[in-house]
Design a protein around this motif. Structure first.
Motif, PDB file in Angstrom:
ATOM      1  N   HIS A  90      -7.487  92.583   0.993  1.00 16.08           N
ATOM      2  CA  HIS A  90      -7.124  93.991   0.805  1.00 16.08           C
ATOM      3  C   HIS A  90      -8.369  94.869   0.823  1.00 16.08           C
ATOM      4  CE1 HIS A  90      -6.160  97.649  -1.492  1.00 16.08           C
ATOM      5  NE2 HIS A  90      -4.955  97.523  -0.967  1.00 16.08           N
ATOM      6  N   TYR A  91      -9.412  94.428   0.134  1.00 18.65           N
ATOM      7  CA  TYR A  91     -10.656  95.191   0.089  1.00 18.65           C
ATOM      8  C   TYR A  91     -11.247  95.328   1.492  1.00 18.65           C
ATOM      9  CZ  TYR A  91     -15.293  96.741  -1.330  1.00 18.65           C
ATOM     10  OH  TYR A  91     -16.444  97.467  -1.478  1.00 18.65           O
ATOM     11  N   LEU A 106     -22.243  96.080   4.384  1.00 15.88           N
ATOM     12  CA  LEU A 106     -21.630  94.949   3.697  1.00 15.88           C
ATOM     13  C   LEU A 106     -21.990  93.649   4.394  1.00 15.88           C
ATOM     14  CD1 LEU A 106     -19.560  93.801   1.616  1.00 15.88           C
ATOM     15  CD2 LEU A 106     -17.823  94.113   3.389  1.00 15.88           C
ATOM     16  N   ARG A 107     -22.403  92.673   3.587  1.00 19.50           N
ATOM     17  CA  ARG A 107     -22.634  91.332   4.096  1.00 19.50           C
ATOM     18  C   ARG A 107     -22.093  90.314   3.098  1.00 19.50           C
ATOM     19  NH1 ARG A 107     -28.821  91.687   6.375  1.00 19.50           N
ATOM     20  NH2 ARG A 107     -28.997  93.250   4.753  1.00 19.50           N
ATOM     21  N   VAL A 108     -21.648  89.191   3.608  1.00 24.88           N
ATOM     22  CA  VAL A 108     -21.101  88.130   2.764  1.00 24.88           C
ATOM     23  C   VAL A 108     -22.028  86.932   2.803  1.00 24.88           C
ATOM     24  CG1 VAL A 108     -19.228  86.443   2.560  1.00 24.88           C
ATOM     25  CG2 VAL A 108     -18.707  88.878   2.904  1.00 24.88           C
ATOM     26  N   ALA A 120     -11.932  84.960   7.338  1.00 22.71           N
ATOM     27  CA  ALA A 120     -13.254  84.906   7.967  1.00 22.71           C
ATOM     28  C   ALA A 120     -13.373  85.973   9.044  1.00 22.71           C
ATOM     29  CB  ALA A 120     -13.511  83.520   8.552  1.00 22.71           C
ATOM     30  N   ALA A 121     -12.303  86.196   9.788  1.00 19.04           N
ATOM     31  CA  ALA A 121     -12.320  87.233  10.823  1.00 19.04           C
ATOM     32  C   ALA A 121     -12.423  88.618  10.194  1.00 19.04           C
ATOM     33  CB  ALA A 121     -11.057  87.130  11.687  1.00 19.04           C
ATOM     34  N   GLU A 122     -11.741  88.834   9.067  1.00 16.81           N
ATOM     35  CA  GLU A 122     -11.826  90.124   8.363  1.00 16.81           C
ATOM     36  C   GLU A 122     -13.251  90.374   7.867  1.00 16.81           C
ATOM     37  OE1 GLU A 122      -9.709  92.495   8.034  1.00 16.81           O
ATOM     38  OE2 GLU A 122      -7.749  91.649   8.480  1.00 16.81           O
ATOM     39  N   ILE A 123     -13.891  89.317   7.386  1.00 15.79           N
ATOM     40  CA  ILE A 123     -15.271  89.447   6.915  1.00 15.79           C
ATOM     41  C   ILE A 123     -16.186  89.830   8.074  1.00 15.79           C
ATOM     42  CG2 ILE A 123     -17.259  88.149   6.043  1.00 15.79           C
ATOM     43  CD1 ILE A 123     -15.252  86.502   4.357  1.00 15.79           C
ATOM     44  N   GLU A 124     -16.041  89.141   9.187  1.00 15.18           N
ATOM     45  CA  GLU A 124     -16.877  89.434  10.356  1.00 15.18           C
ATOM     46  C   GLU A 124     -16.664  90.874  10.824  1.00 15.18           C
ATOM     47  OE1 GLU A 124     -17.649  87.801  14.914  1.00 15.18           O
ATOM     48  OE2 GLU A 124     -16.326  86.701  13.545  1.00 15.18           O
ATOM     49  N   ARG A 125     -15.426  91.316  10.821  1.00 15.45           N
ATOM     50  CA  ARG A 125     -15.113  92.689  11.238  1.00 15.45           C
ATOM     51  C   ARG A 125     -15.777  93.697  10.295  1.00 15.45           C
ATOM     52  NH1 ARG A 125     -11.366  96.105   9.131  1.00 15.45           N
ATOM     53  NH2 ARG A 125     -10.694  97.867  10.436  1.00 15.45           N
TER      54      ARG A 125
END
Length: 248
Positions: A90-91, A106-108, A120-125
């Motif tokens: 959601h975030y 933002l980085r993870v 993982a795709a949402e994080i990359e986006r």
């Protein structure tokens, strides 16, 4: 998350840490103390995260690393893990546009693949869309464990040595740091932990060798700009010696 306030020009600032790491603890106890399900504690914790991002940017902190989900958290009940991963998605979907407007990159850090292909795709986006942010570097530690990070660095160095690409005698601290997930980030100056616990819990163990530690009894969902400012004030009073002379 609302727009980040602009820093007030002409106002003298105290000594501000370049990099702050926060172990966000106490969501479950906050919910239990109110007779609420743990999921409500995690949602209240997400609101605290928004407040602290704003406070960090206002204070002039350049790097903020939040310990959101440890590698050990996978041992929690499946329903709680599902709630946490749902909040993460959601975030990533609904807050990124505001981060872009506010100049937040933002980085993870951590094993993102363990969350599945969709997350993982949402994080990359999110990382791609916020890549130009220059006001605040926001790192989220997800499925992260410092011991695993150091072990992975050791394995990578061992492979290079076995392949003849480096001499084992050349392995030093700088080389190890180049193999860590945080290799392009400054070490944290200040680590804050909420909820009264006084330990690092496998968070940035290598990087925090000389970090100042501030522990507070405040549960994470109650943590706000006042508490963050108080931690920065405590940091400003410390004498950082790094094993030698005082660093002002």
């Amino acid at each position: 998350m609302g727009a980040l306030p602009e820093r007030r020009p002409g106002v003298a600032s105290p000594v501000v840490p370049v990099h702050v790491g926060i172990i966000m603890d106490g969501n479950g106890r906050w919910a239990a103390g109110r007779g609420l399900p743990r999921a409500m504690g995690h949602r209240a914790g997400a609101e605290a995260t928004r407040r602290v991002i704003e406070a960090a940017a206002e204070a002039g902190v350049r790097w903020l690393t939040l310990f959101a989900f440890s590698s050990e958290n996978w041992r929690r009940p499946a329903s709680e893990v599902l709630e946490l991963t749902g909040l993460l998605r959601h975030y990533l979907r609904h807050e990124v546009s505001q981060l872009v407007r506010d100049g937040v990159r933002l980085r993870v850090v951590g094993d993102r693949e363990r969350f599945g292909v969709e997350t993982a795709a949402e994080i990359e986006r999110a990382e791609r869309l916020t890549a130009d942010g220059q006001r605040l570097n926001l790192n989220i530690a997800l499925s992260y464990g410092a011991r695993a990070e150091i072990a992975a660095a050791a394995r990578a160095i061992a492979r290079e040595a076995a392949a003849g690409r480096l001499d084992a005698a050349s392995v030093d601290e700088a080389l190890v740091e180049r193999h860590l997930a945080t290799r392009d980030m400054p070490d944290p100056d200040l680590i804050i932990r909420t909820s009264g616990e006084q330990r690092l819990s496998n968070f940035l163990l290598w990087q925090s060798a000389y970090a100042e530690l501030v522990f507070t009894d405040v549960l994470w969902p109650d943590f706000d700009a006042r508490h963050f400012t108080a931690a920065l004030s405590e940091f400003a009073r410390r004498e950082r010696r790094y094993g030698g002379a005082c660093v002002v």
